[in-house]
Design an enzyme around this catalytic site. Structure first.
Site, PDB file in Angstrom:
ATOM      1  CE  LYS A 169      39.860  40.074  29.373  1.00 26.73           C
ATOM      2  NZ  LYS A 169      40.833  40.775  30.247  1.00 26.73           N
ATOM      3  CG  ASP A 190      39.320  44.122  37.578  1.00 27.08           C
ATOM      4  OD1 ASP A 190      38.765  44.045  36.456  1.00 27.08           O
ATOM      5  OD2 ASP A 190      40.201  44.959  37.830  1.00 27.08           O
ATOM      6  CG  ASP A 217      37.027  44.277  33.320  1.00 30.92           C
ATOM      7  OD1 ASP A 217      36.093  44.020  34.112  1.00 30.92           O
ATOM      8  OD2 ASP A 217      38.220  44.033  33.572  1.00 30.92           O
ATOM      9  NE  ARG A 274      43.050  35.843  35.907  1.00 29.00           N
ATOM     10  CZ  ARG A 274      44.080  36.366  36.573  1.00 29.00           C
ATOM     11  NH1 ARG A 274      44.684  35.662  37.521  1.00 29.00           N
ATOM     12  NH2 ARG A 274      44.519  37.572  36.298  1.00 29.00           N
ATOM     13  CE  LYS A 328      39.067  46.824  34.870  1.00 29.23           C
ATOM     14  NZ  LYS A 328      40.424  46.395  35.249  1.00 29.23           N
ATOM     15  CD  GLU A 382      37.369  40.543  33.373  1.00 26.95           C
ATOM     16  OE1 GLU A 382      37.830  40.898  32.272  1.00 26.95           O
ATOM     17  OE2 GLU A 382      37.810  40.953  34.462  1.00 26.95           O
ATOM     18  CG  ASP A 391      39.476  43.720  29.312  1.00 28.22           C
ATOM     19  OD1 ASP A 391      40.690  43.508  29.166  1.00 28.22           O
ATOM     20  OD2 ASP A 391      38.815  43.237  30.254  1.00 28.22           O
TER      21      ASP A 391
END
Length: 464
Positions: A228, A310, A233, A314, A240, A312, A251
Site C-alpha cells: 500500500k 478513509d 492520507d 483496501r 481525519k 482507501e 501510510d
C-alpha cells in the site's frame, strides 16, 4: 542511510573488547580479574542488568574494556544501544559466537547506528564493530540496509515523498539489481483498467500510479509482493482529525516494506521470478475527490460502494491484487498500514497476519519466533463476510458496524486475491511510538526479517 561503515573487517590499534555478561556470570568473571578491575566495576554500580554497560580502565588508566549486560546472546537488540553510547572507535566482541549469535549481534549493532539524517545531521557518528568471525557480513548488511531503507522511506514526509518520488525509489532499487520498472499513471489507469487506484488518487496534485517492478533469476516460482503506497492520507472527504492525520506520512509504510522485501530477495539472488506492485497515491481533498456512497469499479470487475473515504488503502490494493493474477503467483504477500483496529487488537509493535493458507501462516509464525521478529495471526472469520454486502454494489469498503475492522478489511482484500494462490496479508503500524535501543522513534520495519526468512525456507523446501 548506508550502515556499512559501521561493520568493519579489521581491528586497529585502538580496538577495544566488549565482554557480555549476565547478572549470574558477573561475580565469576570479576573473580578472575585484577583487584582494581573488580573494585572499579563494583563501584560503578554495574550489575550485569540487561542493556547496561560499564567502561573499564586498564592498569595505566586509559579505557581497556567494555562490559555489557546481556541475558540472551541471541537477542538481536542486546548490543543495539552501544554504538551511540560508547566513545567513537572500533570495538570487537570478546569470546566465541556461533553464526546465529554473531549475526544477531552484528545486526543489532548496525541497527543501533541508524539515524534519519535527511534534514538534520547528528552531532557525532556512532562507533564501529569489527565483524565477528562467524558472521556473514553480506547477510548482515542485507538485513540492515533493507531495514534502513524501510525506515528512511517512512520517515520522509509527503512533501518529499509523494507518488512520484515513491515510484522513483522503486525504480532506483530495481535498477540496482537489474530489474525493470514500468509505471501506469493518471488517465492511463482508466484506459488500462485500474479504476480503483485512479478513484482514490485523482484528487491529488500528483497523479496516482501503479508502479510495477519485475526481476527474474532463472526459472524459479513466481513471487509477487504488493504494498500500500498511500503517501499521505487526509481521510478524503471523510476527513481525519488533526491528531489522526499527524502520522499519515507513514501510510505508505506497506509500500516501504514491500520494496524492502523485494530488495532482500534481489540482493540475495533468490531463485524466483519476482514482481513488486505498488499502487502509489495521495488521498486528498478537492473538487474531484471520490465521495461517500459513490460506487467505483475495480480491475476484477467487482463494484464497491464507498462507505467511508478513509478506507482507501483496501481500494488501491484491490486493483493491485487483481493485477497479480496475471502471473499466477505461487506466493502472494501484501503489506499495508491498513486499520486502526489491528493496533487496538495487538498494539503498535505486533503486526497482524492474515492468510488463506495454514501452511504458509505456520511457516511465517515459525520464522517470526526464530528471527525474534514478532507477528500474530488473526482469522479470516467467514461469518463477518456478510457485513461487506451492499444493497447497490457487489461490496462495501467498510461495514456499517465497527467490529472486527482488521478482519473485515482482510476479507475485503481476499475478494481480489487470485484463486488457488497462497496469500499472506500484513496489517502493521510501521512506526515506533517511543525509542528503544536500535529502534528509534519513527518509521520501522516490522515482520520484514521474518518474512524474508520464511521465503527462503519456502524455496529451500521446494528445491529440497
Amino acid at each position: 542511510m548506508d550502515l556499512s561503515p559501521y561493520l568493519v573487517e579489521a581491528a586497529d590499534e585502538s580496538t577495544l573488547p566488549i565482554t557480555p555478561l549476565g547478572a549470574s556470570q558477573l561475580n565469576d568473571w570479576l573473580a578472575g580479574q585484577p583487584s582494581f578491575v573488580a573494585a572499579w566495576v563494583q563501584s560503578s554500580g554495574f550489575t550485569g542488568k540487561s542493556g547496561s554497560h560499564a567502561l573499564v580502565p586498564g592498569s595505566d588508566g586509559p579505557l581497556a574494556r567494555v562490559l555489557v549486560g546481556v541475558d540472551d546472546i541471541e537477542d538481536p537488540w542486546a548490543f543495539a544501544g552501544l554504538p551511540t553510547a560508547l566513545p567513537r572507535r572500533r570495538y570487537r566482541l570478546d569470546g566465541d559466537y556461533d553464526r546465529r549469535a554473531a549475526e544477531r549481534a552484528a545486526l543489532g549493532w548496525l541497527l543501533g547506528c541508524y539515524a534519519f539524517e535527511r534534514y538534520r545531521k547528528r552531532d557525532s557518528a556512532p562507533a564501529s564493530l569489527v565483524r565477528p568471525p562467524a558472521a556473514d557480513r553480506a547477510r548482515v548488511l542485507r538485513l540492515a540496509q533493507a531495514t534502513a531503507l524501510t525506515r528512511d522511506l517512512i520517515n520522509t514526509p509527503a512533501s518529499d515523498l509523494g507518488p512520484e518520488a515513491l515510484g522513483e525509489a522503486v525504480r532506483a532499487e530495481g535498477k540496482r539489481y537489474g530489474g525493470k520498472t514500468a509505471t501506469i499513471q493518471g488517465e492511463q489507469l482508466l484506459k488500462r483498467n485500474y479504476p480503483a487506484i485512479h478513484a482514490v488518487g485523482r484528487a491529488a496534485a500528483q497523479e496516482p500510479r501503479l508502479v510495477d517492478l519485475r526481476w527474474n533469476n532463472g526459472d524459479g516460482p513466481q513471487l509477487t509482493i504488493v504494498g500500500k503506497g498511500v503517501t499521505f492520507d487526509t481521510g478524503g472527504l471523510d476527513l481525519k482529525s488533526s491528531a489522526g492525520m499527524k502520522l499519515m506520512k507513514k501510510d505508505m509504510g506497506g509500500a516501504a516494506h514491500a520494496l524492502a522485501l523485494a530488495k532482500l530477495v534481489m540482493d540475495a539472488e533468490l531463485p524466483v521470478s519476482l514482481r513488486l506492485l505498488i499502487p502509489a497515491v495521495e488521498n486528498s481533498v478537492s473538487a474531484d475527490a471520490f465521495r461517500p456512497q459513490d460506487v467505483i469499479q475495480t480491475r476484477k470487475g467487482k463494484t464497491v460502494e464507498i462507505g467511508n473515504t478513509d478506507a482507501e488503502g483496501r481500494l488501491v490494493l484491490a486493483d493491485a491484487l487483481a493485477e497479480a493474477e496475471r502471473d499466477a503467483p505461487e506466493l502472494l504477500i501484501d503489506f499495508a498500514t491498513l486499520t486502526g483496529a489491528a493496533r487496538v487488537a495487538l498494539g503498535p509493535d505486533v503486526p497482524v497476519l492474515f492468510s488463506n493458507d495454514d501452511g504458509l501462516a505456520d511457516r511465517l509464525a515459525r520464522a517470526a519466533a526464530s528471527e525474534r521478529d514478532p507477528l500474530w495471526r488473526l482469522p479470516l472469520h467467514e461469518d463477518y463476510r456478510s457485513w461487506l454486502d451492499s444493497k447497490v454494489a457487489d461490496l462495501v469498503n467498510v461495514p456499517d458496524n465497527s467490529f472486527g475492522g482488521a478482519i473485515t478489511a482482510a476479507l475485503f482484500l481476499r475478494e481480489f486475491v487470485p484463486a488457488n494462490t497462497a496469500w499472506a496479508h500484513y496489517d502493521l503500524m510501521a512506526w515506533n511510538q517511543s525509542a528503544k535501543p536500535g529502534r528509534p522513534q519513527g518509521g520501522e520495519a516490522m515482520a520484514l526479517r521474518a518474512t524474508f526468512a520464511a521465503v527462503q525456507s519456502w524455496l529451500a523446501e521446494r528445491e529440497g
